[in-house]
Structures are given as structure tokens and as C-alpha cells.
Design an enzyme around this catalytic site. Structure first.
Site, PDB file in Angstrom:
ATOM      1  N   ASN A 132       0.806  -1.225   0.000  1.00 38.82           N
ATOM      2  CA  ASN A 132       0.000   0.000   0.000  1.00 38.82           C
ATOM      3  C   ASN A 132       0.842   1.280   0.000  1.00 38.82           C
ATOM      4  O   ASN A 132       0.388   2.325  -0.465  1.00 38.82           O
ATOM      5  CB  ASN A 132      -1.007  -0.001   1.156  1.00 38.82           C
ATOM      6  CG  ASN A 132      -0.373  -0.267   2.501  1.00 38.82           C
ATOM      7  OD1 ASN A 132       0.809  -0.614   2.602  1.00 38.82           O
ATOM      8  ND2 ASN A 132      -1.153  -0.122   3.561  1.00 38.82           N
TER       9      ASN A 132
ATOM     10  N   GLU B 292       4.513  -4.361  12.177  1.00 40.14           N
ATOM     11  CA  GLU B 292       3.432  -3.387  12.017  1.00 40.14           C
ATOM     12  C   GLU B 292       2.345  -4.117  11.236  1.00 40.14           C
ATOM     13  O   GLU B 292       2.481  -4.355  10.039  1.00 40.14           O
ATOM     14  CB  GLU B 292       3.945  -2.153  11.270  1.00 40.14           C
ATOM     15  CG  GLU B 292       3.035  -0.946  11.420  1.00 40.14           C
ATOM     16  CD  GLU B 292       1.923  -0.946  10.396  1.00 40.14           C
ATOM     17  OE1 GLU B 292       0.817  -1.405  10.756  1.00 40.14           O
ATOM     18  OE2 GLU B 292       2.146  -0.508   9.265  1.00 40.14           O
TER      19      GLU B 292
ATOM     20  N   GLU C 182       7.673   2.457  14.471  1.00 41.96           N
ATOM     21  CA  GLU C 182       8.367   3.102  13.369  1.00 41.96           C
ATOM     22  C   GLU C 182       8.159   4.601  13.510  1.00 41.96           C
ATOM     23  O   GLU C 182       7.156   5.047  14.064  1.00 41.96           O
ATOM     24  CB  GLU C 182       7.827   2.589  12.023  1.00 41.96           C
ATOM     25  CG  GLU C 182       8.174   1.117  11.817  1.00 41.96           C
ATOM     26  CD  GLU C 182       7.840   0.566  10.456  1.00 41.96           C
ATOM     27  OE1 GLU C 182       8.710  -0.092   9.873  1.00 41.96           O
ATOM     28  OE2 GLU C 182       6.702   0.769   9.993  1.00 41.96           O
TER      29      GLU C 182
ATOM     30  N   CYS D  84      -3.667   0.262   6.832  1.00 40.59           N
ATOM     31  CA  CYS D  84      -3.816  -0.576   8.028  1.00 40.59           C
ATOM     32  C   CYS D  84      -4.412   0.166   9.217  1.00 40.59           C
ATOM     33  O   CYS D  84      -5.085  -0.432  10.053  1.00 40.59           O
ATOM     34  CB  CYS D  84      -2.466  -1.178   8.407  1.00 40.59           C
ATOM     35  SG  CYS D  84      -1.151   0.046   8.497  1.00 40.59           S
TER      36      CYS D  84
END
Length: 508
Positions: free
Chosen positions: A171, A268, A482, A302
Site C-alpha cells: 500500500n 506493524e 516506526e 492498516c
């Protein structure tokens, strides 16, 4: 003869929808693109907007993965000996190159990923800003001095891990490669990166930009492939850490494989995030926030706030306005400036999303708009993977569309009455990536943020990701972070050095 970088090849000049065909090899290590050894397992990669073949993906086997990792290790030995200032100068040059070539990179990203050019340009801007941010942190990395009795002392050294593996998602192909590589490189590590097999192109462009900026050959390598290639990377004994972005089931497998070598992991993973809209909100902002929370990148994000809880008193006004705005979203050619929603990543993904919508209807949800295959008027887009953005009403917490991550342009709207009730419902999920609240009541905003079980909570906004702030999940949405300063801790390790200034105790 030196290779021409991808961006300087004729096919990458002024890319338009339906024109890009990539014939060059898409593996990169040792400072150059590398032809695959075995092409028998080649699979086509499709351009989402047209459904035509963009390139062929040839997965890397054991020998190739080993070569990429050894190339990274050689580069790591050189890079880790540079000072933070020296690393920062090279990283800033990479950021400058990306900034200058923003539009060319964005157009290649659109051809490979299907999102709108407007979004892709923002992704590229975030990318160079991320490199600049970690270039600024690189010279500040330091340890501590601790005074001990009798003049003795200890100090700590913040040292790199070595060769890190990054496994990206489709994505945000270019941006995720930088979210992983920039902090890793700032700390003195090398990286072998595996992009999603659906979006193999732009990570190679990044590798070539790092080389042009002056990193040692091998510092950022790209290996192509799917699950088997990922397994080879996770199991390799010279890999110190794996950073993975993707689904929960795959994240579990990555963690299990890394555990066998006691490798560090950052995960993640997915989400089914709640967006809570109270009756005292600024309604126009809440509507815009709900659209941002559901329809960026065709809903394939997400951290999207796909469970939209609206206080019952304002539900009719909210639905009327959000449906009107959703119907007005321009779906079509992702390289057209006025387009606000491009194509989903693949035909199977589009069919999966349509399956979720049909199941929602069967379970009693009401489709207020969209949720159908969309065929733009341009004939070259007739085989593209377009969907009309969908708003579902009459949803319940036990519906599949409310419980499971759809990863498409589908907003599920649920009424609520009280703060206590909505918090319990919002937290009733195995996910915990993001959350949001719209209210004018400042005390309530902070109270709700405190009680939502998620790694991020947006107050009176949604889906903004400044590089300065950490991003990551609670519960099954992941481990580690992150972005932000804290990410340095996930790409480095501390060594304690104890210095005795006197005599050793005569114990024996």
C-alpha cells in the site's frame, strides 16, 4: 559499462496510465541491478488501473538471498565505522535527490500501486522528510557515562545491529522502504529489503538513489519474491533483525521464524480501528475526518478508522452529509490530478472486498452508497480494479464487516449513546493500531484518548503520520515502533563498558 538507473530509462519518462512496461531486472545488490538466476517461477505483476502486465516478478532463491545478505554485511562493516555526521551527509544527499525527482518517482508508484497521483506525491514528500529526520538524529547518537566508586567508571555505547531485513507492504511501497531503511542506516546498519511481490518496482529506484547519494555498495539491497524468499531472509544466520509490515497471520510466522535465531523483530500489522464522533463535535471536520479515515489509498490502509461510531443524536445529519461527500469522490485514472480514488491493488483484492460487502448485506447492513465494481469511461481503464466507495449503515458489532479488516473503501457506521458504552465497544477487538475521537470537549478528548487501547489516537483529525511521532500497535496490531526518536532503539543495541581504575578485589 555502468547501468542506467531506472528513472533515466525512456519508459520511466513522463509515465502515463497504460504505458509503463518494466523489462529490467528488479533485484539489486552490490550496487547494481542483478539478473535472476531461475526464471521458471516468474509471475506477472499487473498495473491496477488497467489490469495489463506491468512487469514479471522472479523470486529470489537461496543463493541470491545469501549473496544479497553478504553484500549487505560487507557494506555494514564500512558504514558502521563512519561517524554520525558522515552518515548524515550521505543521507541528506539521498533526501535531496528524492525531493528533486518527486514527480517521476510518484508516477512510477502510481503505475505500480494504483493510488492517486496526489496521494503518491504526498508519500514521496513524507519519504524524503523521513530521511532528513533520521539524518538529523544520526550525529546525536551517544551513550552514557556512569561514575563508580573509587574513581572507576562505566560507559555505554549505542551500536548498530548489523544486517537488518525489511519486508514491506504494497500500500505504501516507496514510503515503507524508507520508514525501515532510514532509521536503520542512521544507526549504522545495512538493510536487505523485500518489497511486496505486487509492487516490486519503486524499492529498486530507492536503492539506486542511495547508491547515487554515496552509500557503500550493498548498504541497501532489494530482493524480490513472496513467502519463500521471506522465509530465507528470516532464517539467514547473518540477519540481526527483521522489520515486517503486513497481515497478522504473516506477522506471526515472521516472529516465529525470527525466534529460532533469537532475532529482533518489529511488526506493524493490521487494524480495525475505531473513530468516535460525539454530538458536540465540529460536524464538518468530523465528516472530513471520517472520509480521511476510510478512503485514502482506496481504503487499503492498516490504520484506517473503519468502525465509525456516531452518537445517536447526530447520526442522521452525519449519514446524509457523509453519503453526499462519498458519492462525490472522483474515481478513475490515478494519474489524473482531479482523481481522488484510484484502483485497488489486484483483481483478487477487489473481489475480496466485494465479498465483504455482499456478506454485510446478508447480515443486515444497508448499503447507502457505492460498493460496486466501477468502470471508468476511459476505455483503457475498463479492466482496472476500481470500486465505488461504500458507506454501510445498520451495522452491528458482531458483523463480519465490523470485526474483520476489509482493506478496501468500505466505511461501517455504528450508533452509540454514552462515552462509557462506546469505549467498551471500541476496545472490543484483537487489534489496536489506531483510533480517533471528534469532540469539542477537551477533557473528554484526553479521557477517551487515555482509555482507547491503541498505539495512536487522533483527536479532531485522522490519518496524519508525521515522521517525528512514533507509529505502531497495541495487542495483535504489532510490536515495536516506526518513526520518531524511539525507533533508534529498535535498530541499535547498548553495550556497557566497565572500567576499573584500581586493583581487582582479592576474593579467592
Amino acid at each position: 559499462m555502468a547501468q542506467q538507473p531506472l528513472l533515466s530509462l525512456p519508459e520511466f519518462q513522463n509515465v502515463s496510465t497504460g504505458t509503463l512496461v518494466v523489462k529490467e531486472p528488479l533485484n539489486f545488490w552490490g550496487g547494481a541491478r542483478v539478473k535472476p538466476k531461475d526464471t521458471t517461477k516468474s509471475e506477472p505483476v499487473y498495473e491496477p488501473a488497467t489490469g495489463r502486465v506491468l512487469c514479471d516478478l522472479v523470486p529470489c532463491g537461496e543463493e541470491e538471498v545469501d549473496a544479497a545478505i553478504k553484500s549487505a554485511h560487507s557494506a555494514y562493516l564500512k558504514w558502521s565505522k563512519l561517524s554520525g555526521m558522515e552518515r548524515a551527509r550521505i543521507m541528506l544527499e539521498a533526501a535531496r535527490i528524492i525531493r528533486e525527482r518527486r514527480d517521476e518517482i510518484a508516477r512510477a508508484e502510481v503505475a505500480n500501486n494504483g493510488k492517486s497521483i496526489t496521494e503518491a506525491q504526498v508519500d514521496i514528500d513524507i519519504s524524503w522528510q523521513t530521511i532528513e529526520y533520521y539524518a538529523g538524529i544520526a550525529p546525536t547518537l551517544s551513550g552514557q557515562h556512569i561514575q563508580l566508586p573509587g574513581g572507576s567508571f562505566a560507559y555505554t555505547r549505542r551500536e548498530p545491529l548489523g544486517v537488518c531485513v525489511g519486508i514491506g507492504a504494497w500500500n505504501y511501497p516507496f514510503q515503507l522502504a524508507i520508514w525501515k531503511s532510514a532509521p536503520a542506516m542512521a544507526c549504522g546498519n545495512a538493510m536487505v529489503y523485500k518489497p511486496s511481490p505486487m509492487t516490486p518496482v519503486t524499492a529498486v529506484i530507492l536503492a539506486e538513489i542511495y547508491k547515487e547519494a554515496g552509500v557503500p555498495d550493498g548498504l541497501f539491497n532489494v530482493v524480490q519474491g513472496g513467502a519463500e524468499t521471506g522465509e530465507l531472509l528470516c532464517h539467514h544466520p547473518m540477519v540481526a533483525k527483521v522489520s515486517f509490515t503486513g497481515s497478522v497471520p504473516t506477522g506471526k510466522k515472521v516472529m516465529e521464524m525470527a525466534a529460532k535465531g533469537v532475532k529482533q523483530v518489529t511488526l506493524e500489522l493490521g487494524g480495525k480501528s475505531p473513530l468516535i464522533i460525539f454530538k458536540d463535535c465540529e460536524l464538518e471536520n468530523a465528516i472530513k475526518g471520517a472520509l480521511m479515515a476510510n478512503f485514502l489509498t482506496q481504503g487499503q490502509v492498516c490504520c484506517n478508522g473503519t468502525r465509525v461510531f456516531v452518537q445517536r443524536e447526530i447520526l442522521p445529519q452525519f449519514l446524509e452529509a457523509v453519503v453526499k461527500r462519498t458519492k462525490a469522490i472522483t474515481v478513475g485514472d490515478p494519474l489524473c490530478e482531479k482523481t481522488r480514488m484510484g484502483a485497488l491493488i489486484t483483481k483478487p483484492q477487489m473481489e475480496k472486498v466485494l465479498g465483504f460487502i455482499n456478506q454485510a448485506k446478508e447480515q443486515g447492513a444497508k448499503v447507502l452508497c457505492g460498493g460496486e465494481r466501477f468502470v471508468p469511461s476511459d476505455p483503457k481503464l475498463k479492466d482496472g480494479y476500481f470500486l465505488s466507495p461504500c458507506v454501510l449503515d445498520n451495522c452491528r458489532d458482531d458483523m463480519t464487516c465490523v470485526k474483520e479488516e476489509i482493506f478496501g473503501p468500505v466505511m461501517s457506521v455504528l450508533p452509540f449513546d454514552t462515552e462509557e458504552e462506546v469505549l467498551q465497544r471500541a476496545n472490543n477487538t484483537t487489534f489496536g493500531l489506531a483510533s480517533g475521537v471528534f469532540t469539542r470537549d477537551i477533557a473528554r478528548a484526553h479521557r477517551v484518548a487515555e482509555n482507547l487501547q491503541a498505539g495512536t489516537c487522533y483527536i479532531n483529525n485522522y490519518n496524519i503520520s508525521p515522521v517525528e511521532v512514533p507509529f505502531g500497535g497495541y495487542k495483535m496490531s504489532g510490536i515495536g515502533r516506526e518513526n520518531g526518536q524511539v525507533t533508534i532503539e529498535y535498530y541499535s543495541q547498548l553495550k556497557t563498558v566497565v572500567v576499573e581504575m584500581g586493583d581487582v578485589e582479592d576474593y579467592f
